[in-house]
Design a protein around this motif. Structure first.
Motif, PDB file in Angstrom:
ATOM      1  N   ASP A  52      15.411  54.906  22.919  1.00 11.61           N
ATOM      2  CA  ASP A  52      14.590  54.500  21.719  1.00 11.61           C
ATOM      3  C   ASP A  52      14.661  54.886  20.579  1.00 11.61           C
ATOM      4  OD1 ASP A  52      12.781  53.718  24.211  1.00 11.61           O
ATOM      5  OD2 ASP A  52      11.707  55.591  24.373  1.00 11.61           O
ATOM      6  N   THR A  53      15.532  55.980  20.280  1.00  9.13           N
ATOM      7  CA  THR A  53      15.982  56.056  18.825  1.00  9.13           C
ATOM      8  C   THR A  53      16.712  54.834  18.294  1.00  9.13           C
ATOM      9  OG1 THR A  53      15.785  58.492  19.514  1.00  9.13           O
ATOM     10  CG2 THR A  53      17.353  57.790  17.560  1.00  9.13           C
ATOM     11  N   ALA A  54      17.804  54.467  19.378  1.00  5.42           N
ATOM     12  CA  ALA A  54      18.645  53.467  18.945  1.00  5.42           C
ATOM     13  C   ALA A  54      17.619  52.070  18.508  1.00  5.42           C
ATOM     14  CB  ALA A  54      19.559  53.036  19.931  1.00  5.42           C
ATOM     15  N   LYS A  55      16.603  51.913  19.360  1.00  2.00           N
ATOM     16  CA  LYS A  55      15.785  50.957  18.996  1.00  2.00           C
ATOM     17  C   LYS A  55      15.041  50.897  17.567  1.00  2.00           C
ATOM     18  CE  LYS A  55      15.186  49.595  23.825  1.00  2.00           C
ATOM     19  NZ  LYS A  55      14.108  49.571  25.045  1.00  2.00           N
ATOM     20  N   SER A  56      14.635  52.401  17.413  1.00  2.00           N
ATOM     21  CA  SER A  56      13.751  52.456  16.304  1.00  2.00           C
ATOM     22  C   SER A  56      14.856  52.319  14.910  1.00  2.00           C
ATOM     23  CB  SER A  56      13.455  54.095  16.057  1.00  2.00           C
ATOM     24  OG  SER A  56      12.926  54.359  14.813  1.00  2.00           O
ATOM     25  N   LEU A  58      17.251  50.212  14.933  1.00  2.00           N
ATOM     26  CA  LEU A  58      17.262  48.694  14.943  1.00  2.00           C
ATOM     27  C   LEU A  58      16.270  48.212  14.075  1.00  2.00           C
ATOM     28  CD1 LEU A  58      18.557  47.857  18.409  1.00  2.00           C
ATOM     29  CD2 LEU A  58      20.046  47.140  16.219  1.00  2.00           C
ATOM     30  N   ASP A  59      15.093  48.561  14.239  1.00  2.00           N
ATOM     31  CA  ASP A  59      13.762  48.172  13.407  1.00  2.00           C
ATOM     32  C   ASP A  59      14.136  48.723  11.965  1.00  2.00           C
ATOM     33  OD1 ASP A  59      12.507  47.326  15.783  1.00  2.00           O
ATOM     34  OD2 ASP A  59      11.579  49.314  16.127  1.00  2.00           O
ATOM     35  N   LEU A  60      14.707  49.911  11.805  1.00  2.00           N
ATOM     36  CA  LEU A  60      14.815  50.348  10.433  1.00  2.00           C
ATOM     37  C   LEU A  60      15.747  49.338   9.738  1.00  2.00           C
ATOM     38  CD1 LEU A  60      14.536  52.757   8.425  1.00  2.00           C
ATOM     39  CD2 LEU A  60      16.693  53.666   9.515  1.00  2.00           C
ATOM     40  N   VAL A  61      16.758  48.680  10.251  1.00  2.00           N
ATOM     41  CA  VAL A  61      17.531  47.940   9.238  1.00  2.00           C
ATOM     42  C   VAL A  61      17.284  46.366   9.592  1.00  2.00           C
ATOM     43  CG1 VAL A  61      19.571  49.561   9.569  1.00  2.00           C
ATOM     44  CG2 VAL A  61      19.543  47.658  11.251  1.00  2.00           C
ATOM     45  N   GLY A  62      16.030  46.175  10.236  1.00  2.00           N
ATOM     46  CA  GLY A  62      15.386  44.699  10.124  1.00  2.00           C
ATOM     47  C   GLY A  62      16.009  43.706  11.475  1.00  2.00           C
ATOM     48  N   TRP A  63      16.265  44.444  12.556  1.00  2.00           N
ATOM     49  CA  TRP A  63      16.426  43.479  13.429  1.00  2.00           C
ATOM     50  C   TRP A  63      15.282  42.961  14.262  1.00  2.00           C
ATOM     51  CZ3 TRP A  63      20.748  43.472  17.648  1.00  2.00           C
ATOM     52  CH2 TRP A  63      22.114  43.633  16.873  1.00  2.00           C
ATOM     53  N   ASP A  64      15.145  41.829  14.795  1.00  2.00           N
ATOM     54  CA  ASP A  64      13.945  41.082  15.313  1.00  2.00           C
ATOM     55  C   ASP A  64      14.205  41.802  16.756  1.00  2.00           C
ATOM     56  OD1 ASP A  64      12.866  39.072  17.215  1.00  2.00           O
ATOM     57  OD2 ASP A  64      12.230  38.375  15.207  1.00  2.00           O
ATOM     58  N   LYS A  65      12.894  42.313  17.015  1.00  2.00           N
ATOM     59  CA  LYS A  65      12.712  42.723  18.495  1.00  2.00           C
ATOM     60  C   LYS A  65      13.444  41.821  19.461  1.00  2.00           C
ATOM     61  CE  LYS A  65       9.036  46.235  17.961  1.00  2.00           C
ATOM     62  NZ  LYS A  65       9.109  46.449  16.281  1.00  2.00           N
ATOM     63  N   GLN A  66      13.172  40.721  19.448  1.00  2.51           N
ATOM     64  CA  GLN A  66      13.618  39.707  20.556  1.00  2.51           C
ATOM     65  C   GLN A  66      15.006  39.785  20.807  1.00  2.51           C
ATOM     66  OE1 GLN A  66      10.595  39.142  22.361  1.00  2.51           O
ATOM     67  NE2 GLN A  66      11.823  37.472  23.031  1.00  2.51           N
ATOM     68  N   ARG A  67      15.589  40.153  19.497  1.00  2.00           N
ATOM     69  CA  ARG A  67      17.297  40.093  19.596  1.00  2.00           C
ATOM     70  C   ARG A  67      17.814  41.223  20.521  1.00  2.00           C
ATOM     71  NH1 ARG A  67      21.456  40.040  14.455  1.00  2.00           N
ATOM     72  NH2 ARG A  67      23.259  39.469  15.714  1.00  2.00           N
ATOM     73  N   TYR A  68      17.143  42.466  20.517  1.00  2.00           N
ATOM     74  CA  TYR A  68      17.609  43.554  21.082  1.00  2.00           C
ATOM     75  C   TYR A  68      16.818  43.727  22.271  1.00  2.00           C
ATOM     76  CZ  TYR A  68      14.122  46.554  18.769  1.00  2.00           C
ATOM     77  OH  TYR A  68      12.826  47.084  18.289  1.00  2.00           O
ATOM     78  N   SER A  69      16.241  42.714  23.094  1.00  2.00           N
ATOM     79  CA  SER A  69      15.321  43.126  24.172  1.00  2.00           C
ATOM     80  C   SER A  69      15.825  42.511  25.488  1.00  2.00           C
ATOM     81  CB  SER A  69      13.940  42.553  24.009  1.00  2.00           C
ATOM     82  OG  SER A  69      13.214  43.049  22.911  1.00  2.00           O
ATOM     83  N   ALA A  70      17.186  42.150  25.411  1.00  4.12           N
ATOM     84  CA  ALA A  70      17.975  41.356  26.660  1.00  4.12           C
ATOM     85  C   ALA A  70      17.646  42.890  27.825  1.00  4.12           C
ATOM     86  CB  ALA A  70      19.445  41.488  26.255  1.00  4.12           C
ATOM     87  N   ARG A  71      17.432  42.109  28.860  1.00  2.25           N
ATOM     88  CA  ARG A  71      17.135  43.218  30.003  1.00  2.25           C
ATOM     89  C   ARG A  71      18.363  43.764  30.693  1.00  2.25           C
ATOM     90  NH1 ARG A  71      13.923  38.836  33.648  1.00  2.25           N
ATOM     91  NH2 ARG A  71      15.691  37.669  32.714  1.00  2.25           N
ATOM     92  N   SER A  72      19.327  42.981  30.253  1.00  4.43           N
ATOM     93  CA  SER A  72      20.717  43.668  30.988  1.00  4.43           C
ATOM     94  C   SER A  72      21.965  42.989  30.006  1.00  4.43           C
ATOM     95  CB  SER A  72      20.879  43.032  32.314  1.00  4.43           C
ATOM     96  OG  SER A  72      21.209  41.549  32.100  1.00  4.43           O
TER      97      SER A  72
END
Length: 444
Positions: A52-56, A58-72
């Motif tokens: 969750d911190t890694a995802k946070s 990614l949000d901080l530097v402007g990644w689109d959530k869809q881009r890092y939402s791969a299930r596997s």
């Protein structure tokens, strides 16, 4: 000089360089900020103990959530997305990944991750230079045995300094010294995470805004990180280290040719072919203009009258004799420059620096009088700092490497300013880090 063009071609061909990253802290987040822009690189997976911190971040530097939402990882590899998880073994074993970036900052864990990646025939970029400092030559050997590339991280100062040394030697110059800059006064050696921000020059608010780790930044200030990075430079470039540790002479960039020459000629070096760190502060604490605090440098020699005359004719800054000159990169941008390593390995098959010798080592030096029963807390903490020493001296003295001084119990008292030895601690002899270190010691 055409990495950007070649990366663009990889993207156009539908064949980006596929990487997996272990650790999404400050350095990793800076790289991710650039990976978002660089389409010739595909971050297939990110592994962190706290996804969750890694995802946070990614949000901080402007990644689109869809881009890092791969299930596997399979899904990420197939669809050009990124999977965020906590299983590093799955990451290093995934067949779609070409390069593993180790940037946990935990030297003991880093050794296990790197060796695990080698077993899976993955190239490795090691951001955790703390691990390189105490067993870098071992990484180089293990990588060659596995038929893969091991590399220091471009953007960190060791790889940048190694690049300058390579430039000088490729031009035909004799390298006299190389190193980095630093903000240094002797009492910084005793700095702790409680005192770091005042010394560093940031407010608590600025540190929290940047999500900066006080222990990590204290490792820079107390001399540990300069020692670690100087060891990495020495072992990569075949340079010697000072017998009693770094001198930290104060000076501007233009002072480097005068400082980084042998003592017999008015400088601070024991001999030619060494590493050193230049301080941006005078002894009274005042700031030196045109400093090299955030950069790296190489000092080289015009060892013929013709070369000296060329220096004079082209009005370059030298020492008073006209014999020694410096080239430098004044700023390093840490993880923002890491795509250079990815491209160098993925396209050219070349490391951006790798240890080939064991010349420099970093011993754990007590910050205060330590008592039996205390736990050492590693670099940047309250108990020890790093002292650069010749590897032969360190191994012969049984000095405990700073990288292995984490969560280790003292069994004997150690006086302030003294190296901690293996005999002073209860070492965990079962770790991959301990075992690889002992293999490296046999090379001395």
């Amino acid at each position: 000089m055409n990495l950007a063009t070649l990366l663009a071609q990889r993207e156009s061909d539908g064949n980006p360089i596929r990487v997996g990253m272990i650790g999404a802290g400050k350095f990793g987040t800076m790289f991710l900020a650039q990976a978002e822009r660089q389409r010739g690189i595909h971050v297939v997976g990110i592994c962190d103990l706290q996804p969750d911190t890694a995802k946070s971040n990614l949000d901080l530097v402007g990644w689109d959530k869809q881009r890092y939402s791969a299930r596997s990882l399979d899904d990420a590899a197939k669809n050009g997305a990124t999977h965020v998880g906590d299983d590093w073994e799955a990451l290093v074993s995934h067949p779609a990944i070409d390069i593993i970036i180790e940037c946990t900052g935990n030297p003991i864990a880093a050794v296990t991750h790197i060796l695990g990646a080698f077993k899976q025939r993955k190239h490795v970029i090691n951001v955790t230079v703390e691990a390189d400092a105490f067993c870098g030559p071992g990484f180089g050997t293990k990588a060659r045995e596995a038929g893969v590339i091991y590399s220091m991280a471009y953007g960190d100062q060791p790889a940048l300094a190694a690049d300058l040394v390579d430039w000088a030697r490729a031009c035909g110059f004799s390298v006299v010294a190389a190193g980095r800059g630093h903000k240094w006064l002797p009492h910084y050696r005793q700095s702790t995470p409680d005192t770091i921000w005042d010394f560093w020059g940031l407010t608590q608010e600025q540190a929290e805004r940047g999500r900066l780790n006080p222990k990590m930044f204290n490792a820079f200030l107390d001399g540990s990180k300069p020692a670690i990075e100087s060891a990495a430079i020495a072992n990569c470039c075949g340079l010697d280290v000072p017998e009693e540790g770094l001198v930290f002479p104060p000076g501007s960039i233009d002072d480097v040719p005068t400082l980084a020459r042998p003592r017999s000629e008015g400088g601070v070096l024991d001999n030619k072919g060494m590493v050193e760190v230049i301080s941006c502060l005078r002894e009274d604490g005042t700031q030196i203009e045109h400093d090299i605090r955030k950069g790296v440098w190489v000092c080289f020699e015009g060892d013929t009258d013709y070369l000296k005359n060329c220096f004079e004719e082209y009005k370059v800054v030298t020492d008073p004799s006209g014999r020694y000159m410096v080239n430098y990169k004044r700023w390093h941008l840490i993880g923002l420059e890491l795509p250079i390593s990815v491209a160098s390995i993925g396209i050219r098959g070349e490391a951006t620096g790798v240890a080939t010798e064991f010349r420099g080592d970093v011993a754990a030096i007590s910050k205060r009088d330590l008592k039996a029963g205390e736990m050492l807390d590693g670099e940047g903490g309250y108990t020890v700092s790093g002292g650069l020493r010749p590897a032969k001296k360190s191994v012969a003295g049984g000095y405990l490497p700073l990288g292995l001084a984490h969560n280790v119990k003292l069994v004997r008292n150690v006086a302030e300013g003294q190296p901690v030895t293996w005999e002073d601690v209860e070492a965990d002899t079962t770790t991959d880090a301990y075992k690889l270190r002992k293999e490296v010691e046999l090379s001395i």
